[in-house]
Design an enzyme around this catalytic site. Structure first.
Site, PDB file in Angstrom:
ATOM      1  N   GLY A  68      30.782  22.861  16.427  1.00 36.28           N
ATOM      2  CA  GLY A  68      30.960  21.767  17.031  1.00 36.28           C
ATOM      3  C   GLY A  68      32.259  20.880  16.658  1.00 36.28           C
ATOM      4  N   VAL A  69      32.970  21.330  15.410  1.00 37.90           N
ATOM      5  CA  VAL A  69      34.093  20.704  14.783  1.00 37.90           C
ATOM      6  C   VAL A  69      35.090  20.802  15.777  1.00 37.90           C
ATOM      7  CG1 VAL A  69      35.440  20.484  12.871  1.00 37.90           C
ATOM      8  CG2 VAL A  69      32.876  20.816  12.622  1.00 37.90           C
TER       9      VAL A  69
ATOM     10  N   HIS B   2      38.682  20.670  15.308  1.00 36.86           N
ATOM     11  CA  HIS B   2      39.721  20.582  14.048  1.00 36.86           C
ATOM     12  C   HIS B   2      41.136  19.898  14.722  1.00 36.86           C
ATOM     13  CE1 HIS B   2      37.566  23.317  11.757  1.00 36.86           C
ATOM     14  NE2 HIS B   2      37.017  24.014  13.062  1.00 36.86           N
TER      15      HIS B   2
END
Length: 181
Positions: free
Chosen positions: A60-61, A63
């Site tokens: 779920g990051v 970037h």
């Protein structure tokens, strides 16, 4: 049904049939309905629900792209993708946070690499700030860094609601996910 002597499965009444309900298939279907409103897209998935494999295990990051070489496709796609993901989450009511990323030099000899990351981030169009020890403590009190560290602006998204099926926005065509019989 038979076609040239071969047994053929069910026929789907759609303009485009996308095979696979993971991130690539769903992104493709979504992009098609945005690019050509009114296009009837069907996503065919073998599992009982969407995003059941690698996509469903995503962190779920979102970037920022700070580590990628300026001008590279990775950098461009990371920066554009982060902005698109935040926009998508806001539009669909998916919880997300733009939390930031704290990159810390723990020793003076790491400062040149940190400065290179700051420059790389700025060249990639990422809002980057250099922080001193007091500012670092505001973000994370347990972290101790050299005189300067850096902060970029990626975030994270909670995609559980999206996976369970948010309603489609109006006027964007239709996209149906089906499990084959």
């Amino acid at each position: 049904m038979q076609y040239r002597g071969w047994e053929v499965g069910p026929v789907f009444d759609c303009d485009v049939l996308v095979i696979g309900g993971g991130i690539v298939g769903l992104s493709t279907a979504y992009a098609l309905t945005r690019a050509a409103p009114g296009t009837r897209v069907t996503v065919l998935e073998k599992e009982h629900a969407l995003a059941r494999h690698q996509t469903g295990r995503n962190s779920g990051v979102i970037h920022s792209g700070i580590y990628y070489r300026p001008g590279s496709l990775k950098a461009r796609f990371a920066v554009e993708g982060a902005a698109e993901m935040v926009k998508f989450c806001a539009e669909w009511g998916i919880p997300y946070e733009v939390t930031g990323k704290l990159v810390v030099a723990t020793a003076r000899e790491e400062l040149p690499r940190l400065h290179a990351l700051v420059q790389r981030g700025r060249e990639n169009g990422i809002p980057v700030r250099e922080l001193g020890p007091a500012q670092i403590s505001e973000y994370e009190p347990r972290v101790r860094g050299s005189p300067r560290s850096t902060s970029a602006r990626p975030g994270s998204a909670t995609t559980g609601r999206w996976r369970s099926g948010s309603p489609r926005p109006p006027g964007r065509g239709s996209c149906t996910a089906r499990r084959p019989p």
